[in-house]
Design an enzyme around this catalytic site. Structure first.
Site, mmCIF file in Angstrom:
data_model
loop_
_atom_site.group_PDB
_atom_site.id
_atom_site.type_symbol
_atom_site.label_atom_id
_atom_site.label_comp_id
_atom_site.label_asym_id
_atom_site.label_seq_id
_atom_site.Cartn_x
_atom_site.Cartn_y
_atom_site.Cartn_z
ATOM 1 N N LYS A 159 0.841 -1.203 0.000
ATOM 2 C CA LYS A 159 0.000 0.000 0.000
ATOM 3 C C LYS A 159 0.872 1.247 0.000
ATOM 4 O O LYS A 159 1.859 1.323 0.740
ATOM 5 C CB LYS A 159 -0.921 -0.011 1.220
ATOM 6 C CG LYS A 159 -1.955 1.112 1.229
ATOM 7 C CD LYS A 159 -2.878 0.995 2.443
ATOM 8 C CE LYS A 159 -3.913 2.106 2.477
ATOM 9 N NZ LYS A 159 -4.802 2.016 3.666
ATOM 10 N N SER A 193 -9.737 2.522 2.727
ATOM 11 C CA SER A 193 -8.860 3.227 1.820
ATOM 12 C C SER A 193 -7.933 2.319 1.010
ATOM 13 O O SER A 193 -7.323 2.755 0.034
ATOM 14 C CB SER A 193 -7.988 4.210 2.612
ATOM 15 O OG SER A 193 -7.138 3.517 3.531
ATOM 16 N N SER A 253 -10.083 0.000 6.975
ATOM 17 C CA SER A 253 -9.515 0.125 5.625
ATOM 18 C C SER A 253 -8.797 -1.108 5.109
ATOM 19 O O SER A 253 -8.348 -1.116 3.961
ATOM 20 C CB SER A 253 -8.560 1.321 5.573
ATOM 21 O OG SER A 253 -9.268 2.524 5.745
#
Length: 504
Positions: free
Chosen positions: A80, A155, A179
């Site tokens: 990420k 997210s 998330s």
């Protein structure tokens, strides 16, 4: 030998150790997959082809010499884009950091490299992790592999979409209010938020420091456990890191025996507010756990109804403080105001923050700054922290009568792109089941509970006491085994390729 992109991380690890596959071949196969489909999915912001292949070759050379390697050595991974990494950009999905290449690795990235895992690239995300749909990335949205017109969660939608579309066997995420777990739920993958402090936050670009937690994403419970073990452990660079042994998550995932366990259904996180099709898959999953020998009881956590309100005061307040560093003087984008020949520092700061931050980030900074302002701190932020304490007390009481707690992960399946971008409250309500774990610091897992009537995955959430992360994997593995048997194969084998081909 099967297509390496369709193999689990555990199977890849075994094939690599046996010499049936080379790390270079496995990595090359995933890079080819990225080239074939990511233009449609948009999971990656940066693909690190050269460095990934170089690491894979190095692993193959070390294995040929007979060196003892980590179990996941040679298994590629996506990271990420909120975790700092040398040699490749780290943007947190924001124009404020566009093109920035960090001078150091986050602890998570350091551990992945030490394990010999080739990093395929950096995945897309909502800007500074603020969002539940990956539509708030400054570099465009990510799409759900099950239906390219729908969101992949957020997210960390880039990581979940990469895993679900066979572009990576493993990925890292971060979970501030869901998330990791919510994207896993809507893409049919597995995601875990470890105990707060169980995985180092050093090198994570902070949104809300008391809530942020890095964790693993994968397609199976065992794969998730293998990555969890590789990422976790005490880190002296992180003052919130827990100096205790990592729970035996891999052993728990390999055993998966729930006989005699007490499993608590959280009354406040089921029923009203959850789509009937999501609730139906949850109820069927509960029946599988009963068949596996678990005892299911109902528990009440009355203060969970206040979790959403408390979270959306605490999180924006901490985000406002953390993002103050991006002031055009110390960090981030620097632009001057239009039509001003000799701008003041305040004018440069205002112009830079206006240009660098997106609408959702601005919204949360304004909300957090207001909540922390003189005269409102005690009424808003202080009161929210008191509610947080009550939620932790609810967890403690519930764990007195149950080994783990369960609920649906998200109230609905994946919603269409654009449906909630103009309605922030509707977006925020999607985190109603995941937020309590972050407020209390306890670990949580989401795994697929099946396909809803709309043909999209629904998620099943498991919550455990702090530092009892292994219980997540015990229950998750037991449920996964029964569901896969009932489905006749893994859920992800049933649809994503069709959606991607349709959109080609």
């Amino acid at each position: 030998m099967s297509d390496p992109t369709r193999m689990t991380a555990a199977a890849l690890a075994d094939a690599l150790a046996a010499g049936d596959l080379s790390a270079e071949d496995v990595t090359h196969a995933h890079l080819e997959r990225i080239r074939d489909v990511d233009e449609q999915v948009g999971a990656y912001l940066h693909v690190a082809e050269e460095s990934a292949l170089a690491e894979a070759r190095a692993v193959d050379e070390r294995r040929a010499k007979g060196e003892t390697l980590h179990r996941l050595a040679g298994v590629p991974i996506a990271v990420k884009d909120v975790m700092t990494s040398t040699g490749m950009p780290t943007t947190a999905g924001s124009k404020m950091l566009e093109g920035w290449v960090p001078p150091y690795d986050s602890t998570v990235v350091t551990r992945l490299k030490a394990a010999g895992m080739p990093i395929l690239g950096k995945t897309n995300m909502d800007e500074f992790a603020m969002g539940s749909s990956t539509e708030h990335s400054a570099f465009g949205p990510t799409r759900n592999p099950w239906d390219l017109d729908r969101i992949p969660g957020g997210s960390g939608g880039g990581s979940s979409a990469a895993v679900a579309s066979w572009q990576a066997p493993l990925a890292t995420g971060t979970d501030t209010g869901g998330s990791i777990r919510q994207p896993a739920a809507v893409t049919g993958s597995v995601g875990v938020k470890p105990t707060y402090g169980g995985v180092s936050r050093h090198g994570l670009i902070a949104m809300a420091s008391s809530l942020d937690q890095a964790g693993p994403c994968a397609r199976t419970v065992l794969d998730t456990a293998l990555l969890h073990e590789a990422m976790a452990g005490h880190d002296p660079f992180d003052s919130t890191s827990i100096d205790q042994p990592v729970p035996d998550v891999v052993g728990a995932a390999e055993r998966g025996d729930v006989a005699g366990m007490r499993i608590g259904i959280v009354r406040e996180l089921t029923g009203e507010g959850f789509a009937p099709q999501v609730q139906a898959r949850f109820d069927e999953a509960v029946a599988h756990l009963v068949d596996a020998g678990a005892e299911v009881v109902e528990v009440s956590c009355p203060n969970f109804v206040h979790a959403l309100g408390a979270y959306y005061l605490i999180m924006p307040s901490e985000a406002s403080s953390n993002l103050a560093r991006f002031d055009a003087m110390r960090y981030g984008l620097r632009v001057g105001p239009d039509g001003v020949d000799a701008p003041s520092a305040e004018q440069v700061m205002a112009a830079s923050r206006d240009a660098g931050f997106g609408e959702e980030v601005k919204r949360r900074i304004i909300l957090g700054t207001y909540a922390l302002s003189s005269g409102y701190y005690d009424a808003y932020y202080g009161t929210a922290q008191k509610v947080r304490r009550l939620i932790a007390d609810d967890f403690a009481a519930a764990f007195g009568s149950a080994d783990v707690l369960i609920s649906p992960t998200a109230p609905t399946t994946a919603f269409p792109l654009g449906e909630r971008t103009t309605d922030p409250m509707a977006m925020y309500r999607g985190d109603i089941a995941t937020i309590p774990a972050n407020l209390a610091g306890v670990p949580g897992m989401s795994l697929p509970s099946g396909l809803a009537e709309d043909g999209l995955p629904a998620g099943f959430q498991i919550l455990a006491p702090a530092m009892a992360d292994d219980r997540l994997y015990t229950v998750g593995a037991a449920l996964e085994a029964r569901l896969v048997s009932a489905w006749g194969g893994h859920l992800l084998q049933q649809a994503p390729e069709l959606a991607i081909t349709k959109g080609a």
